[in-house]
Design an enzyme around this catalytic site. Structure first.
Site, PDB file in Angstrom:
ATOM      1  N   CYS A  80       1.143  -0.792  -3.350  1.00 31.22           N
ATOM      2  CA  CYS A  80       2.451  -0.360  -2.859  1.00 31.22           C
ATOM      3  C   CYS A  80       3.287  -1.566  -2.420  1.00 31.22           C
ATOM      4  O   CYS A  80       2.809  -2.438  -1.689  1.00 31.22           O
ATOM      5  CB  CYS A  80       2.241   0.601  -1.692  1.00 31.22           C
ATOM      6  SG  CYS A  80       3.728   1.422  -1.156  1.00 31.22           S
ATOM      7  N   CYS A  81       4.522  -1.615  -2.876  1.00 29.52           N
ATOM      8  CA  CYS A  81       5.374  -2.784  -2.597  1.00 29.52           C
ATOM      9  C   CYS A  81       6.396  -2.526  -1.499  1.00 29.52           C
ATOM     10  O   CYS A  81       7.008  -3.467  -0.992  1.00 29.52           O
ATOM     11  CB  CYS A  81       6.104  -3.215  -3.870  1.00 29.52           C
ATOM     12  SG  CYS A  81       7.356  -2.048  -4.437  1.00 29.52           S
ATOM     13  N   GLN A  82       6.596  -1.255  -1.091  1.00 37.98           N
ATOM     14  CA  GLN A  82       7.697  -0.955  -0.178  1.00 37.98           C
ATOM     15  C   GLN A  82       7.582  -1.685   1.152  1.00 37.98           C
ATOM     16  O   GLN A  82       8.589  -2.069   1.751  1.00 37.98           O
ATOM     17  CB  GLN A  82       7.785   0.563   0.072  1.00 37.98           C
ATOM     18  CG  GLN A  82       8.395   1.344  -1.068  1.00 37.98           C
ATOM     19  CD  GLN A  82       7.401   1.684  -2.156  1.00 37.98           C
ATOM     20  OE1 GLN A  82       6.262   1.218  -2.135  1.00 37.98           O
ATOM     21  NE2 GLN A  82       7.805   2.509  -3.107  1.00 37.98           N
ATOM     22  N   HIS A 120       6.564  -4.617   1.629  1.00 36.33           N
ATOM     23  CA  HIS A 120       6.855  -6.037   1.455  1.00 36.33           C
ATOM     24  C   HIS A 120       8.313  -6.287   1.076  1.00 36.33           C
ATOM     25  O   HIS A 120       8.854  -7.353   1.360  1.00 36.33           O
ATOM     26  CB  HIS A 120       5.966  -6.628   0.356  1.00 36.33           C
ATOM     27  CG  HIS A 120       4.509  -6.491   0.617  1.00 36.33           C
ATOM     28  ND1 HIS A 120       3.843  -7.256   1.543  1.00 36.33           N
ATOM     29  CD2 HIS A 120       3.575  -5.663   0.079  1.00 36.33           C
ATOM     30  CE1 HIS A 120       2.558  -6.918   1.562  1.00 36.33           C
ATOM     31  NE2 HIS A 120       2.378  -5.960   0.681  1.00 36.33           N
ATOM     32  N   SER A 121       8.924  -5.322   0.407  1.00 37.79           N
ATOM     33  CA  SER A 121      10.261  -5.517  -0.144  1.00 37.79           C
ATOM     34  C   SER A 121      11.305  -5.737   0.934  1.00 37.79           C
ATOM     35  O   SER A 121      11.318  -5.077   1.971  1.00 37.79           O
ATOM     36  CB  SER A 121      10.641  -4.284  -0.979  1.00 37.79           C
ATOM     37  OG  SER A 121      11.981  -4.338  -1.374  1.00 37.79           O
TER      38      SER A 121
END
Length: 306
Positions: free
Chosen positions: A71-73, A75-76
Site C-alpha cells: 500500500c502506497c497511500q 507514503h504518498s
C-alpha cells in the site's frame, strides 16, 4: 522462471511479468473484487484473498521472483500522513509482508513498486536491514512511465532486490514518450455542455485558461495546481491516473471525464484486459495499478542479469 505477485490488485505487475515471459503462479490481494478480476485475466495463477500480513507463506508455491506493491497511500505526499496516524501507519506496515515472504522462500530476486517517498519512510532503514540480513542487496530505480512505453507521466519507485553482494543497477534507457492523443476517443463517453447551469466557476476558469494555451481540444484535471491551472496538451503524456476520476477531455463546447477504457489504455494495459463494469471500481483498480510495460521492462532486464 516463475513469479508470485503480492498485493496484486488489478494485475499490472502480473501482466508485465507475462509480457516479459515470466509466468505468475500465485497472486494475492485483500480486496475480493480485485482478486476476482485478477483471476479472470490470469487464470493460470493460484489466487488467495487475504490480509498478507497474516499469510502462511509455506503454502505459497516455489518461485524465483517475488513482485510486490505494498500500500502506497501512507507514503504518498498526496495522501500520506505523519507517523502516529493509525490509518497511514497501518498502510505503511504492509511492506513487512515482503520481508516475511522472503524469509520463507528466499527467491533469487524481488521487485517492490511504490511511490518514491517509500525511501523516506521512518522505518525504511529497519526494513532494508531486515532484507540485508536475509542476504538481499537493494537497488532503487525511480522511473517515469512516460519514458518506458506508457502515455502517462507516472513516477514510481521500483526497488530491485537480489541475492548479491552489491546492488544490481538495471540498464533502462528512456524511449520517446507516447502522447495522450493515442488513447483519447472523441467518439466515446458521455459528453455534457461546458457552459451548463451549476458548473463550477473555478472549473470554467481553468477550461478558459486551457483553451487559450491548447486550443479547443485538451485535457483538464480537476485540481487547482500544476496542469489544473493550465490544462494539458493532448500531444504530451497525460498526468498520473489516480483512483478517482481526475482527467476531463475538453472538445470545443463539450467535456467529459475519461472512460474506464481510456484509463486502461493510459495505464498501458492491453485493450482486451477485463475490468469491472462499474466505472468507479474500474478506475479505483487502475489508479492503484502498476503500468505493465514498465514492469515488463524491469522484469525482463532483471531476469537477464541474474
Amino acid at each position: 522462471m516463475h513469479a508470485i505477485d503480492l498485493f496484486s490488485g488489478a494485475g499490472g505487475f502480473s501482466t508485465g511479468a507475462a509480457m516479459a515471459g515470466v509466468p505468475v503462479v500465485w497472486a494475492a490481494n485483500h480486496w475480493p473484487l480485485a482478486v476476482q478480476y485478477h483471476a479472470a485475466n490470469h487464470p493460470h495463477a493460484a489466487h488467495i484473498c487475504q490480509d498478507l500480513q497474516q499469510a502462511n507463506w509455506q503454502l505459497v508455491p516455489a518461485h524465483d521472483l517475488m513482485l510486490a506493491s505494498p500500500c502506497c497511500q501512507g507514503h504518498s505526499k498526496a495522501r500520506g500522513k505523519a507517523n502516529g496516524n493509525p490509518q497511514h501507519d497501518a498502510s505503511r506496515s504492509t511492506a513487512w509482508a515482503v520481508v516475511s515472504a522472503a524469509e520463507v522462500h528466499r527467491p533469487a530476486a524481488f521487485v517492490v513498486e511504490n511511490v518514491p517517498e517509500f525511501l523516506e519512510w521512518s522505518l525504511y532503514p529497519a526494513w532494508a536491514a531486515a532484507l540485508a540480513t536475509l542476504g538481499y542487496s537493494l537497488a532503487p530505480h525511480v522511473l517515469d512511465a512516460a519514458d518506458h512505453g506508457v502515455a502517462q507521466n507516472r513516477v514510481r519507485l521500483f526497488l530491485v532486490g537480489t541475492r548479491s553482494k552489491a546492488p544490481l543497477r538495471l540498464s533502462l534507457p528512456a524511449q520517446d514518450a507516447l502522447h495522450a492523443e493515442t488513447f483519447v476517443d472523441f467518439g466515446a463517453g458521455s459528453w455534457s455542455a461546458i457552459d451548463r447551469p451549476g458548473r463550477s466557476i473555478n472549473t470554467l476558469a481553468r477550461i478558459a485558461s486551457g483553451r487559450t494555451r491548447h486550443g479547443d481540444r485538451f485535457l483538464a484535471p480537476y485540481y487547482g495546481s500544476g496542469s489544473g491551472e493550465t490544462g494539458r496538451s493532448l500531444r504530451r503524456p497525460i498526468g498520473t491516473i489516480t483512483t478517482r476520476d481526475r482527467w476531463a477531455v475538453v472538445d470545443g463546447k463539450r467535456m467529459r471525464m475519461l472512460t474506464r477504457h481510456e484509463c486502461r489504455a493510459a495505464m498501458g494495459f492491453p485493450a482486451d484486459y477485463q475490468l469491472p463494469e462499474t466505472h468507479k471500481q474500474a478506475v479505483h483498480m487502475l489508479g492503484n495499478a502498476v503500468c505493465p510495460p514498465v514492469a515488463a521492462k524491469v522484469i525482463k532486464e532483471l531476469m537477464e542479469r541474474i
